[in-house]
Motif scaffolding. Structure first.
Motif, PDB file in Angstrom:
ATOM      1  N   GLY A   3    -109.731 122.471 107.037  1.00 17.93           N
ATOM      2  CA  GLY A   3    -110.590 123.455 106.403  1.00 17.93           C
ATOM      3  C   GLY A   3    -112.026 122.971 106.365  1.00 17.93           C
ATOM      4  O   GLY A   3    -112.377 121.905 106.855  1.00 17.93           O
ATOM      5  N   ARG A   4    -112.870 123.771 105.739  1.00 19.37           N
ATOM      6  CA  ARG A   4    -114.280 123.421 105.671  1.00 19.37           C
ATOM      7  C   ARG A   4    -114.503 122.114 104.914  1.00 19.37           C
ATOM      8  O   ARG A   4    -115.450 121.393 105.150  1.00 19.37           O
ATOM      9  N   SER A   5    -113.632 121.827 103.953  1.00 18.63           N
ATOM     10  CA  SER A   5    -113.774 120.617 103.159  1.00 18.63           C
ATOM     11  C   SER A   5    -113.314 119.382 103.923  1.00 18.63           C
ATOM     12  O   SER A   5    -113.455 118.267 103.453  1.00 18.63           O
ATOM     13  N   GLY A   6    -112.762 119.549 105.117  1.00 20.69           N
ATOM     14  CA  GLY A   6    -112.252 118.441 105.896  1.00 20.69           C
ATOM     15  C   GLY A   6    -110.804 118.110 105.604  1.00 20.69           C
ATOM     16  O   GLY A   6    -110.208 117.279 106.289  1.00 20.69           O
ATOM     17  N   ARG A   7    -110.220 118.736 104.610  1.00 21.90           N
ATOM     18  CA  ARG A   7    -108.813 118.482 104.279  1.00 21.90           C
ATOM     19  C   ARG A   7    -107.918 119.435 105.067  1.00 21.90           C
ATOM     20  O   ARG A   7    -108.348 120.485 105.541  1.00 21.90           O
ATOM     21  N   ALA A   8    -106.652 119.040 105.175  1.00 20.42           N
ATOM     22  CA  ALA A   8    -105.678 119.932 105.806  1.00 20.42           C
ATOM     23  C   ALA A   8    -105.469 121.146 104.911  1.00 20.42           C
ATOM     24  O   ALA A   8    -105.383 121.014 103.684  1.00 20.42           O
ATOM     25  N   PRO A   9    -105.420 122.319 105.470  1.00 22.17           N
ATOM     26  CA  PRO A   9    -105.214 123.510 104.643  1.00 22.17           C
ATOM     27  C   PRO A   9    -103.843 123.496 103.989  1.00 22.17           C
ATOM     28  O   PRO A   9    -102.872 122.994 104.562  1.00 22.17           O
ATOM     29  N   LEU A 349    -109.276 132.647 109.273  1.00 18.28           N
ATOM     30  CA  LEU A 349    -109.106 133.591 108.164  1.00 18.28           C
ATOM     31  C   LEU A 349    -109.394 132.921 106.823  1.00 18.28           C
ATOM     32  O   LEU A 349    -109.977 133.534 105.927  1.00 18.28           O
ATOM     33  N   VAL A 350    -108.979 131.657 106.691  1.00 16.02           N
ATOM     34  CA  VAL A 350    -109.271 130.918 105.459  1.00 16.02           C
ATOM     35  C   VAL A 350    -110.782 130.769 105.281  1.00 16.02           C
ATOM     36  O   VAL A 350    -111.313 130.920 104.174  1.00 16.02           O
ATOM     37  N   ALA A 351    -111.482 130.464 106.370  1.00 15.09           N
ATOM     38  CA  ALA A 351    -112.939 130.345 106.302  1.00 15.09           C
ATOM     39  C   ALA A 351    -113.582 131.670 105.918  1.00 15.09           C
ATOM     40  O   ALA A 351    -114.518 131.712 105.101  1.00 15.09           O
ATOM     41  N   ARG A 352    -113.084 132.748 106.473  1.00 15.37           N
ATOM     42  CA  ARG A 352    -113.622 134.064 106.125  1.00 15.37           C
ATOM     43  C   ARG A 352    -113.331 134.402 104.674  1.00 15.37           C
ATOM     44  O   ARG A 352    -114.162 135.000 103.979  1.00 15.37           O
ATOM     45  N   ARG A 353    -112.168 134.035 104.202  1.00 13.15           N
ATOM     46  CA  ARG A 353    -111.854 134.264 102.791  1.00 13.15           C
ATOM     47  C   ARG A 353    -112.840 133.512 101.904  1.00 13.15           C
ATOM     48  O   ARG A 353    -113.326 134.029 100.891  1.00 13.15           O
ATOM     49  N   ASP A 355    -115.937 132.618 102.513  1.00 11.47           N
ATOM     50  CA  ASP A 355    -117.305 133.148 102.475  1.00 11.47           C
ATOM     51  C   ASP A 355    -117.359 134.629 102.110  1.00 11.47           C
ATOM     52  O   ASP A 355    -118.421 135.259 102.177  1.00 11.47           O
ATOM     53  N   GLY A 356    -116.199 135.181 101.731  1.00 12.15           N
ATOM     54  CA  GLY A 356    -116.178 136.551 101.228  1.00 12.15           C
ATOM     55  C   GLY A 356    -116.147 137.629 102.278  1.00 12.15           C
ATOM     56  O   GLY A 356    -116.333 138.818 101.962  1.00 12.15           O
ATOM     57  N   SER A 357    -115.890 137.251 103.531  1.00 12.83           N
ATOM     58  CA  SER A 357    -115.903 138.250 104.613  1.00 12.83           C
ATOM     59  C   SER A 357    -114.507 138.675 105.057  1.00 12.83           C
ATOM     60  O   SER A 357    -114.356 139.277 106.117  1.00 12.83           O
TER      61      SER A 357
END
Length: 452
Positions: A3-9, A349-353, A355-357
């Protein structure tokens, strides 16, 4: 996948029945440290037993300590504690619809992912409609991606599809040709074939195969032991059918061990259309897909027919198993693992979630409102739904269902008295009326088991 944080989702699967628990555990387990995975086994009328759960986890790659049982009443709270990036809904269609509707209300809302646990050709409208509120639909072959995409284009039920190697086909080569055992393993199915006489014909064939060579076993691989539930209702089980044939050869045995273990001693696999055929092919074990009942969408055997695996009763008795046509492999479950894109799709999709998109997908509009929602929840969860609304909806819906079925039978009886042309029209009208009535009021027994 990170994920964006660098951790595994964090992906939490929710599953209940034998085939879906096995699928969800293996799908997540195959990703190893690429995902922070957990599995919640939901208590429903068809939930797996402890023995089935152990068999499902065997070889899945998902540690047992990442698995827990949970009641529906505690599901939302547990998901809130776990704060998953995505929830994988591994369940029959009617239950997925109910769970997606409920989980979409969580804050923050996780990405909702669903899929099917095996051979999914033909692509069906029902499979898509039940999963409309999920953000992603996982399928397992290039052909499935193509056919489900075409179905969405044709029906207007738009969905996002992603490709994942069928987890039972991982870790082995479809062209392997190592030493094999001597068992003929028959993979049973609850719904295919459906008619008792057809299933009895298979039972007789298995007896004949055992009698043809008393030095080699015929293993009837069952999906569940007595008293255990299956994803689909099995009305004519093979133990009962075999017992009806009288004394059986000593080398004809039944087994409830995991399929992976059964195949370890297999010379070949026989089935009508079980996904176990794909598992066998992955291990280099030849297969016979029975041609006794033809080829049709109802038998779910079109894909295996295209692989040139069809053979008849004499071939089973003679143990003349088949390997798939090599040209079939890439389009059907044996594409290169590097082509899998489901985890990448989840990450996007997680990234879009974040950032609200990624707006939540709207459920399919249906008549009945809140009462309809309560009815569907009660039918999918049975006694696990303890809500007052569910009890009221059930009390109203059951008599309505009975009335619709009675009216349908009456219309069909009248149609049989009409001339051929008028009768055909009346029968078609009756069937449409029955489908519409079921769509509004439901059918508790059928819906509990139905839905891919």
């Amino acid at each position: 996948m990170t994920g964006r944080s660098g951790r595994a989702p964090r992906i939490v699967a929710v599953a209940d029945t034998d085939s879906y628990v096995k699928w969800a555990a293996a799908l997540l387990g195959a990703e190893g440290e690429g995902v922070d995975a957990a599995l919640l086994v939901l208590d429903t009328p068809l939930v797996v037993s402890d023995g089935q759960l152990r068999a499902a986890l065997a070889g899945s790659g998902l540690p047992a300590e990442r698995v827990e049982r949970i009641a529906y009443a505690g599901l939302a709270a547990r998901l809130t504690q776990l704060r998953p990036d995505a929830v994988l809904l591994g369940a029959r269609g009617p239950l997925v619809r109910v769970l997606a509707r409920e989980i979409a209300q969580l804050d923050p809302r996780p990405v909702l992912v669903s899929g099917l646990p095996g051979i999914s050709i033909p692509a069906t409208r029902k499979a898509v409609v039940y999963r409309m509120q999920c953000d992603l639909f996982v399928v397992h072959s290039r052909r499935e991606v193509r056919e489900f995409g075409a179905l969405s284009a044709r029906t207007g039920y738009a969905h996002r599809y992603a490709l994942a190697t069928l987890p039972f086909a991982r870790g082995a080569s479809a062209t392997a040709d190592g030493a094999r055992g001597t068992d003929l393993v028959f993979a049973t199915q609850a719904k295919v074939p459906a008619e008792r006489e057809d299933r009895l014909r298979i039972a007789r064939l298995l007896v004949a195969a055992a009698e043809a060579d008393s030095t080699r076993r015929v293993v009837v691989k069952l999906r569940a032991a007595a008293g255990e539930h299956q994803t689909h209702l099995e009305e004519d089980g093979y133990p009962e059918l075999l017992a009806s044939l009288g004394p059986l050869p000593a080398n004809l045995v039944t087994s409830t061990e995991p399929m992976r273990r059964a195949l370890a001693s297999a010379e070949g696999l026989v089935t009508v259309s079980s996904t176990a055929a794909i598992e066998a092919i992955a291990q280099g074990i030849p297969v016979i897909a029975l041609d006794m009942f033809g080829v049709s969408p109802k038998l779910i055997n079109e894909t295996l027919a295209d692989a040139d695996l069809l053979a008849g009763e004499r071939d089973v008795i003679g143990r003349r198993f088949r390997h798939p046509d090599p040209e079939w492999l890439d389009e059907n479950y044996f594409h290169p693992p590097a082509d899998d894109d489901w985890t990448a799709a989840v990450a996007r999709l997680v990234a879009r979630r974040a950032d609200g998109s990624l707006p939540p997908r709207e459920p399919l509009v249906r008549r009945g409102g809140a009462l309809r929602d309560a009815w569907e929840r009660r039918v999918a969860l049975g006694r696990s739904d303890t809500s007052a609304a569910g009890a009221v909806a059930y009390a109203i819906g059951m008599p309505s269902r009975a009335a619709v079925r009675l009216a349908t039978r009456a219309r069909r009886a009248l149609s049989r008295t009409a001339d051929a042309g008028t009768g055909a029209i009346a029968n078609a009208t009756a069937e449409r009326t029955e489908e519409a009535g079921d769509h509004v009021r439901g059918d508790a027994d059928r819906r509990l088991r139905a839905g891919r």
